[in-house]
Scaffold this motif. Structure first.
Motif, short mmCIF file in Angstrom:
data_model
loop_
_atom_site.label_atom_id
_atom_site.label_comp_id
_atom_site.label_asym_id
_atom_site.label_seq_id
_atom_site.Cartn_x
_atom_site.Cartn_y
_atom_site.Cartn_z
N PHE A 152 0.82 -1.20 0.00
CA PHE A 152 0.00 0.00 0.00
C PHE A 152 0.86 1.26 0.00
CE2 PHE A 152 -3.57 -2.71 1.56
CZ PHE A 152 -4.52 -2.30 0.63
N THR A 153 2.04 1.18 0.59
CA THR A 153 2.94 2.33 0.59
C THR A 153 3.32 2.71 -0.83
OG1 THR A 153 3.81 1.76 2.78
CG2 THR A 153 5.17 3.20 1.41
N GLN A 154 3.44 1.72 -1.72
CA GLN A 154 3.72 2.01 -3.13
C GLN A 154 2.58 2.82 -3.76
OE1 GLN A 154 5.50 -1.06 -5.69
NE2 GLN A 154 5.40 -2.45 -3.94
N TRP A 168 -10.94 4.51 -3.06
CA TRP A 168 -9.73 5.23 -2.59
C TRP A 168 -8.47 4.54 -3.10
CZ3 TRP A 168 -7.10 4.02 2.54
CH2 TRP A 168 -6.13 4.97 2.86
N VAL A 169 -8.41 3.21 -2.94
CA VAL A 169 -7.25 2.45 -3.40
C VAL A 169 -7.14 2.51 -4.93
CG1 VAL A 169 -6.19 0.16 -3.49
CG2 VAL A 169 -7.33 0.93 -1.39
N ASN A 212 -4.12 3.88 -7.24
CA ASN A 212 -3.49 3.02 -8.24
C ASN A 212 -3.52 3.68 -9.62
OD1 ASN A 212 -2.27 0.32 -8.83
ND2 ASN A 212 -4.02 0.20 -10.22
N ALA A 213 -4.59 4.40 -9.93
CA ALA A 213 -4.65 5.12 -11.20
C ALA A 213 -3.56 6.19 -11.27
CB ALA A 213 -6.04 5.76 -11.37
N TYR A 231 -0.57 -1.57 -9.89
CA TYR A 231 -1.26 -2.79 -10.32
C TYR A 231 -2.05 -2.51 -11.59
CZ TYR A 231 -0.21 -4.32 -5.56
OH TYR A 231 0.44 -4.66 -4.40
N ASP A 232 -2.38 -3.59 -12.30
CA ASP A 232 -3.29 -3.48 -13.43
C ASP A 232 -4.65 -2.98 -12.90
OD1 ASP A 232 -5.60 -4.91 -15.07
OD2 ASP A 232 -3.90 -4.65 -16.44
N GLN A 233 -5.10 -1.83 -13.38
CA GLN A 233 -6.28 -1.19 -12.81
C GLN A 233 -7.53 -2.04 -12.96
OE1 GLN A 233 -6.33 1.30 -10.91
NE2 GLN A 233 -8.17 2.56 -11.12
#
Length: 293
Positions: free
Chosen positions: A224-226, A264-265, A269-270, A275-277
């Motif tokens: 999650f830090t990433q 939120w996550v 990520n976007a 990760y692949d969205q």
């Protein structure tokens, strides 16, 4: 040099260890070494191992228990094969396991690490994990979807990246390693049953569950830090609810809170493209609908 090096750490597996070793020595594929590391067993496991005369077996005996991470890392250092294969001292490999896994890795050189499906004492249906890299990489944020005693990886990858298990994540060292490697090499899971996974009261998941859960939480927080996120205790609980399929879509308050967390996550990520969205969105949706893979 053998084609494969099979690493089998053993600690107090006397009721099962000979059956586990036999399942490797009777493989249809023969070009391998079996590195058996007895980590100071006190139940007679070492005596059983010492009686094995097959020249493919390399035996290492610790006078005191050093822990599974030390044994695994020692095995990585001793391995001379093109491939490194994992096996536990209480499981049973199918006779064609090495043949299937080595053929797959030979055919797909872009894959650095793979595993496969397995059956266990709690189910007669094979457990099939996500097959393709983007799926595996994403689902690792939720679950350990790589079966540790079924792993095969390239030794040149191990040497090039200096791969070792990290003792800072006790009892979740494999989960930590897969999350780390998912961003350094491509992974795969074969939908073929190649292992009988024995579940019993002496396993880490039973004896050290609280420590394992905390180590796994820290692995997820690192991921999650990433994404630029630091989960609060409440947010971590929502993540656990996703992981264990506890989101009730018929409870408006619970569902709204979970949807807000997922959005939120996904928004982060976007922004960071970790990760692949589409796959991440699908994972959250499947956790709500209780359809893991």
């Amino acid at each position: 040099m053998p084609k494969a090096s099979v690493i089998m750490p053993v600690y107090n597996n006397a009721p099962y260890v000979l059956e586990a070793i036999h399942s490797m020595l009777t493989q249809t594929y023969r070009d391998f070494e079996l590195i058996v590391i007895d980590d100071g067993s006190a139940d007679g496991s070492a005596d059983l191992i010492s009686q094995i005369g097959d020249p493919r077996v390399k035996k290492v005996f610790h006078s005191q228990n050093k822990g599974v991470v030390a044994s695994l890392n020692e095995g990585l250092s001793l391995a001379t094969g093109e491939y490194i294969v994992r096996m536990d001292g209480d499981d049973i490999s199918t006779p064609n396991r090495l043949e299937v896994q080595i053929s797959f890795m030979d055919a797909y050189p872009e894959i650095g690490l793979s595993a496969a499906a397995f059956t266990s004492t709690t189910s007669d249906r094979p457990k099939v994990n996500p097959a393709h890299h983007e799926e595996i990489q994403t689902w690792l944020l939720f679950h350990c979807c790589i079966c540790h005693p079924l792993v095969i990886m390239r030794n040149d990858l191990v040497q090039r990246l200096g791969i070792r298990y990290d003792s800072n994540y006790p009892h979740a060292e494999d989960y930590e390693l897969w999350n780390r490697l998912a961003f350094q090499t491509r992974m795969a899971n074969l939908p073929i049953n190649l292992l009988y996974y024995r579940q019993h009261g002496g396993q880490v998941s039973h004896m050290h569950k609280a420590i394992q859960d905390e180590s796994a939480r820290r692995v997820r927080q690192r991921q999650f830090t990433q994404l630029g996120l630091e989960l609060s205790p409440e947010e971590n609980q929502i993540m656990l609810d996703f992981m264990f399929f506890r989101i009730n879509p018929w409870d408006a308050q619970s569902y709204s809170r979970a949807a807000g967390f997922a959005n939120w996550v996904l928004g982060q990520n976007a922004k960071y493209h970790v990760y692949d969205q589409q796959m991440l969105n699908l994972a959250f949706s499947r956790c709500i609908s209780v359809q893991a893979y």
